[in-house]
Write an enzyme that holds these catalytic residues in place. Structure first.
Site, PDB file in Angstrom:
ATOM      1  N   LYS A 150      42.687  67.234  53.630  1.00 60.09           N
ATOM      2  CA  LYS A 150      42.353  66.022  54.332  1.00 60.09           C
ATOM      3  C   LYS A 150      41.362  66.336  55.626  1.00 60.09           C
ATOM      4  O   LYS A 150      40.558  65.668  56.082  1.00 60.09           O
ATOM      5  CB  LYS A 150      43.419  64.982  54.807  1.00 60.09           C
ATOM      6  CG  LYS A 150      44.457  65.695  55.730  1.00 60.09           C
ATOM      7  CD  LYS A 150      45.890  65.409  55.464  1.00 60.09           C
ATOM      8  CE  LYS A 150      46.696  66.341  55.937  1.00 60.09           C
ATOM      9  NZ  LYS A 150      48.016  66.088  55.481  1.00 60.09           N
TER      10      LYS A 150
ATOM     11  N   LYS B  87      43.573  60.374  57.750  1.00 61.99           N
ATOM     12  CA  LYS B  87      43.650  59.714  56.402  1.00 61.99           C
ATOM     13  C   LYS B  87      42.745  58.358  56.525  1.00 61.99           C
ATOM     14  O   LYS B  87      42.028  57.765  55.519  1.00 61.99           O
ATOM     15  CB  LYS B  87      45.108  59.665  55.905  1.00 61.99           C
ATOM     16  CG  LYS B  87      45.495  60.880  55.487  1.00 61.99           C
ATOM     17  CD  LYS B  87      47.049  60.929  55.237  1.00 61.99           C
ATOM     18  CE  LYS B  87      47.565  62.013  54.795  1.00 61.99           C
ATOM     19  NZ  LYS B  87      49.223  61.996  54.888  1.00 61.99           N
TER      20      LYS B  87
HETATM   21  N1  HSE Z   1      52.463  65.870  56.380  1.00 64.28           N
HETATM   22  C1  HSE Z   1      52.015  64.932  55.389  1.00 64.28           C
HETATM   23  C2  HSE Z   1      53.096  63.762  55.261  1.00 64.28           C
HETATM   24  C3  HSE Z   1      51.704  65.663  54.141  1.00 64.28           C
HETATM   25  O1  HSE Z   1      54.053  63.862  55.930  1.00 64.28           O
HETATM   26  O2  HSE Z   1      52.595  62.646  54.815  1.00 64.28           O
HETATM   27  C4  HSE Z   1      50.818  64.801  53.061  1.00 64.28           C
HETATM   28  O3  HSE Z   1      49.578  64.767  53.710  1.00 64.28           O
END
Ligand code: HSE
Length: 403
Positions: free
Chosen positions: A100, A200
């Site tokens: 990402k 995201k």
């Molecule tokens: N650290 C991220 C989460 C991993 O906890 O969703 C997935 O992108």
């Protein structure tokens, strides 16, 4: 046979190998020639792994092999992933990424590079782990004008909130437990401070607009200041609390933010618990669409990467078109964003609160936490809410409410 390479043989890369191995029959339903892993690129060796004999340490071995038509980039981080991705795309080799950070920073450029070379740059696994979210936006909802995206996009923080809610526990206690169980990183900053969700939602907002929404242009607030008392008040108002990434077309322009929100218990996102992710899309014709699943993990994320690898292999020679222009979209400033808010103050400030928010209090409660009261405001810009709060000496919390 489609010959593939895996760049980065960690948690997700090993998941990709396992999906290709275990689900070869399923893959052949869509890709009758099948798919195999010819190389694994990593700085490490894996003598114990069945893929140990396929490990290479030089990207040029992969990009100079005419057998290779698709690679996955499951390395994470900007470099050397960016350089390796460009090398592959320039040779007409499709790249399917779970990264990402790289997608958010260079997505438009890499999509354009892929298109120029007749191959694909796809990144399903960069948002929502195993949830078929980006392919749904690009393919199944390609005919829609999406006007809002609201998502629980981070499993770690959702796990922490779920435990806080169920056990009445404080943030710091639950974080320590989550770290001990391996659900939260030892350095949890990217998750708990909201940056992971921020990246995201920036990717999703870019796909929604077809232009570039920069993560650094949108406000990001994490979960570190949310307390057990906030949850007690949320319950009193028939709600829970979720960290949401939101993108919405509004009369003022495109609004993108990451922040904890009160979510009514009747809303579908209130039922997305533990490490699961959930994303609510709204289109102008289809109306609401809800997607739910595992937002992280070796096999779910590996499965999403393989879905892209199959899609890229099917589009060999032309590439999968992705509309993502480099033009940067201006976003509504945080002060101008409208929301309803839950405000917590000391109980003896009731009169002050009623004066400061005269005619703008939709609901007020006094019985969830001793010595406090809380109220839900009508919708107003953040700047107005802050100006009204300035008249109250003991504001203990102010949280957005998902309308
Ligand atoms: N650290 C991220 C989460 C991993 O906890 O969703 C997935 O992108």
């Amino acid at each position: 046979m489609i010959h593939a390479a895996i760049m980065g043989f960690g948690n997700i890369g090993t998941g990709v190998a396992r999906v290709i191995d275990v689900n070869q029959d399923a893959i052949r339903r869509t890709l009758p020639e099948g798919m195999c892993v010819k190389y694994v690129l990593d700085i490490r060796d894996f003598p114990e792994s069945p893929y140990g004999d396929r490990v290479v340490h030089d990207i040029d071995v992969i990009v100079n092999d005419p057998d290779i038509s698709v690679v996955c980039e499951t390395m994470g981080g900007k470099e050397p992933a960016f350089t390796f991705t460009k090398k592959a795309l320039e040779k007409g080799i499709s790249v399917c990424s779970s990264n990402k950070e790289l997608v958010e920073a260079h997505g438009a450029e890499l999509v354009a590079l892929a298109m120029r070379h007749g191959c694909s740059y796809l990144f399903e696994a960069s948002v929502g782990g195993g949830i078929p979210l980006i392919s749904t936006m690009l393919r199944s909802l390609g005919q829609e004008k999406l006007d809002s995206i609201t998502g629980i996009l981070n499993g770690t923080t959702n796990y922490i909130f779920t435990k806080m809610e169920r056990e009445g526990a404080d943030y710091a206690t639950v974080l320590r437990e989550a770290q001990a169980l391996g659900y939260a990183e030892r350095d949890p900053a990217a998750d708990v401070e909201g940056h992971d969700t921020g990246r995201k939602i920036a990717i999703l907002a870019s796909l929604m607009t077809g232009k570039t929404v920069r993560y650094e242009d949108a406000p990001v607030e994490g979960i570190t200041r949310v307390t057990a008392r906030d949850f007690a008040w949320a319950h009193a108002f028939g709600s829970t609390i979720k960290l949401l990434g939101r993108a919405a077309r509004t009369d003022e322009g495109l609004q993108v933010l990451t922040a904890p929100h009160l979510v009514p218990e009747t809303h579908a996102l209130a039922m997305v618990n533990d490490v699961f992710n959930g994303v609510f899309l709204h289109g102008n014709m289809v109306d609401d669409v809800l997607l739910y699943g595992r937002g992280a993990g070796s096999l779910p994320t590996g499965s999403a990467v393989v879905a892209d690898m199959i899609w890229a292999a099917k589009a060999k020679g032309t590439g999968v078109p992705v509309e993502w222009d480099a033009e940067v979209v201006s976003l509504v400033a945080e002060d101008a964003m409208k929301s309803r808010y839950m405000v917590r103050v000391e109980a003896d400030e009731r009169k002050l609160a009623e004066d400061a928010f005269e005619g703008l209090i939709a609901d007020l409660k006094t019985d969830a936490v001793e010595g406090e009261l809380a109220f839900i405001t009508e919708e107003m810009p953040l700047s107005e809410c802050r100006a009204r709060l300035a008249a109250l000496p003991s504001v203990m919390g102010c949280m957005r409410v998902l309308a």
